[in-house]
Design an enzyme around this catalytic site. Structure first.
Site, PDB file in Angstrom:
ATOM      1  N   CYS A  38       4.508  15.712  -0.738  1.00  0.00           N
ATOM      2  CA  CYS A  38       3.762  14.236  -1.336  1.00  0.00           C
ATOM      3  C   CYS A  38       4.709  13.885  -2.579  1.00  0.00           C
ATOM      4  O   CYS A  38       4.930  14.954  -2.981  1.00  0.00           O
ATOM      5  CB  CYS A  38       2.776  14.048  -1.181  1.00  0.00           C
ATOM      6  SG  CYS A  38       2.092  13.599   0.085  1.00  0.00           S
ATOM      7  N   CYS A  42       0.556   9.334  -4.199  1.00  0.00           N
ATOM      8  CA  CYS A  42       0.066   9.258  -3.077  1.00  0.00           C
ATOM      9  C   CYS A  42      -1.329   9.139  -3.117  1.00  0.00           C
ATOM     10  O   CYS A  42      -1.983   9.659  -3.531  1.00  0.00           O
ATOM     11  CB  CYS A  42       1.002  10.888  -1.859  1.00  0.00           C
ATOM     12  SG  CYS A  42      -0.031  10.209  -0.489  1.00  0.00           S
ATOM     13  N   CYS A  69       5.665  12.377   3.956  1.00  0.00           N
ATOM     14  CA  CYS A  69       4.406  13.005   4.286  1.00  0.00           C
ATOM     15  C   CYS A  69       4.673  10.681   4.108  1.00  0.00           C
ATOM     16  O   CYS A  69       5.557  10.088   3.854  1.00  0.00           O
ATOM     17  CB  CYS A  69       3.525  11.921   2.335  1.00  0.00           C
ATOM     18  SG  CYS A  69       2.456  10.766   3.050  1.00  0.00           S
ATOM     19  N   CYS A  72       2.934   7.962   1.090  1.00  0.00           N
ATOM     20  CA  CYS A  72       3.547   7.572   0.122  1.00  0.00           C
ATOM     21  C   CYS A  72       5.655   8.283   0.340  1.00  0.00           C
ATOM     22  O   CYS A  72       6.247   7.997  -0.495  1.00  0.00           O
ATOM     23  CB  CYS A  72       3.188   8.642  -1.101  1.00  0.00           C
ATOM     24  SG  CYS A  72       3.775   9.956  -0.453  1.00  0.00           S
TER      25      CYS A  72
END
Ligand SMILES: [Zn+2]
Length: 357
Positions: A38, A42, A69, A72
Site C-alpha cells: 500500500c 491507504c 492494494c 489505494c
C-alpha cells in the site's frame, strides 16, 4: 545506510498510522500476512506493525513478490491538485535554469523520491524532466533566433554556455514534432473560413484540435494569404458549410465578448508563448493587465518585454485576449491588428462591464 535505520522506519510507520497522504511517493509498505503493498494514506485497516515491511518504490515491493492494494492503487492513482501545482512549479523552474539539474536535485525540490518524482512528472507533463528542460531551452533558443540580430546573441540569451552545445542540441530537437516545433505547420491540415464583423473582416482557421488562428483584415481577398503566411507548410483549404457554425460563434464572441463561450484552441507556439497566452485567457472581459502584471503572473517578474513579444505573436485574436494587456500608465500600447481595433474592443468591454453592474 541510514535509509534502513530504525528511526527512518519509525517515521514511515507514523505516516502509515496517520494515513498521511503527503507522504505518498516517499515509500510504500507491504504486509507480510496478506502479500499486498500500500501507499501512505491507504483507507484499508492499519496492519500490525510487526507484519509491515517498507520499500522505496512499488517496483521494489513487487520484486519481493507483493501485489498492489486495490483500495489505494499505489501504482496508478491520479495526481492530486497539490502535486500538479508542484510539478508546474518545477516546470517553471526548468524553463529558467541554464544548467539542467539532476533528477535527485529536482526530486528533493519536490520533496519526493526520485523514482516517484520522475513518474509523476511524466504523468502530468507527458515528458521526462530532462526532455522538458531541453525542450524549453530549445524553445527559448528558437524564439531568440528569430528576434535577435546574431546567432551568437541568441545562444547567449537562451542560456547556452557554449555555442557548439547549442548547435548539437537544436540539431537534434528541430526534428522533434511536438506542436510547438511544427515550424510552419508542416504535417497539419488547416481549414479556414471568413466573415465580416463589427471590427472588419475576420478569418478563422482551425486544425482538428481547435482554432489555431483568428485574424482581422481590411479586405476579404487578403485573408487566405494570411493563413498561408502563418502556416506556410500546412495543408490549407477553405472550409465547407460545416464550418459556418463555428465561424458564426467566433464572430458573435468578437462582437459581444462577455458571453460565456469556451472555444477549443490549438495554440501554436513555444512553451513560453503558451504560458503567456494562457495567462491572458484569465483576464475577464472589461479587465486589463499591464505587461508587467502578466510577467509577474507567470512568475517571470522581469519578463515584461518577453510578454509583449508573446502578445505580438498571438495568432488567435480576441479569443486569446492580448488586447486586454495595456501599458503600465494605462495607454493602450500596440496591437497586432491596429490600435483602433484594440481601443474599440477595450471600450466596448468596459462599457458592458459597467452597464451590467
Ligand atoms: Zn492500500
Amino acid at each position: 545506510m541510514t535509509y534502513q535505520s530504525r528511526n527512518h522506519d519509525d517515521a514511515k510507520w507514523e505516516s502509515v498510522v496517520k494515513r498521511d497522504l503527503s507522504a505518498r511517493g516517499e515509500f510504500v509498505y507491504a504486509v507480510r500476512t496478506t502479500g499486498v503493498y500500500c501507499q501512505p494514506g491507504c483507507p484499508a485497516r492499519i496492519p500490525n506493525r510487526e507484519n509491515v515491511v517498507f520499500f522505496s518504490s512499488p517496483d521494489a515491493a513487487e520484486k519481493s513478490g507483493y501485489r498492489p492494494c486495490k483500495k489505494c492503487n499505489p501504482k496508478g492513482l491520479p495526481p492530486t491538485e497539490r502535486q500538479v501545482e508542484m510539478i508546474v512549479k518545477i516546470c517553471r523552474y526548468l524553463e529558467e535554469v541554464d544548467e539542467l539539474p539532476t533528477l535527485n536535485e529536482l526530486a528533493a525540490r519536490a520533496g519526493l523520491s526520485p523514482w516517484y518524482f520522475q513518474r509523476l512528472f511524466k504523468k502530468v507533463v507527458g515528458l521526462t524532466p530532462k526532455e522538458y528542460a531541453t525542450f524549453s531551452q530549445v524553445s527559448r533558443f528558437r524564439k531568440h533566433l528569430y528576434s535577435s540580430k546574431t546567432i551568437s546573441e541568441a545562444i547567449y540569451e537562451s542560456g547556452y554556455s557554449s555555442s557548439s552545445r547549442a548547435y548539437e542540441k537544436t540539431a537534434a530537437h528541430l526534428a522533434m514534432t511536438p506542436t510547438a516545433f511544427r515550424n510552419g505547420g508542416r504535417g497539419i491540415r488547416i481549414t479556414y473560413g471568413s466573415a465580416f464583423s463589427s471590427l472588419g473582416w475576420v478569418v478563422v482557421a482551425a486544425t482538428e484540435k481547435g482554432i489555431c488562428m483568428v485574424e482581422f483584415g481590411d479586405n476579404p481577398e487578403e485573408l487566405p494569404g494570411k493563413v498561408r503566411q502563418a502556416f506556410p507548410k500546412a495543408e490549407i483549404e477553405e472550409a465547407g458549410s460545416d464550418f459556418t457554425d463555428l465561424l458564426r460563434r467566433v464572430i458573435a464572441y468578437i462582437d459581444n465578448p462577455d458571453e460565456v463561450e469556451v472555444f477549443p484552441l490549438d495554440m501554436q507556439g513555444t512553451v513560453f508563448q503558451k504560458r503567456v497566452w494562457k495567462a491572458l485567457q484569465s483576464i475577464p472581459p472589461g479587465g486589463t493587465m499591464s505587461y508587467r502584471e502578466v510577467a509577474e503572473k507567470i512568475e517571470l517578474p522581469k519578463g515584461s518585454r518577453a510578454v509583449a513579444g508573446a502578445c505580438a505573436s498571438n495568432k488567435i485574436a480576441v479569443l486569446i485576449p492580448c488586447h486586454r494587456v495595456v501599458k503600465q500608465d494605462g495607454r493602450p500600447g500596440g496591437y497586432r491588428w491596429g490600435t483602433d481595433r484594440k481601443l474599440k474592443l477595450l471600450r466596448r468591454e468596459k462599457k458592458k462591464e459597467t452597464t451590467s453592474k
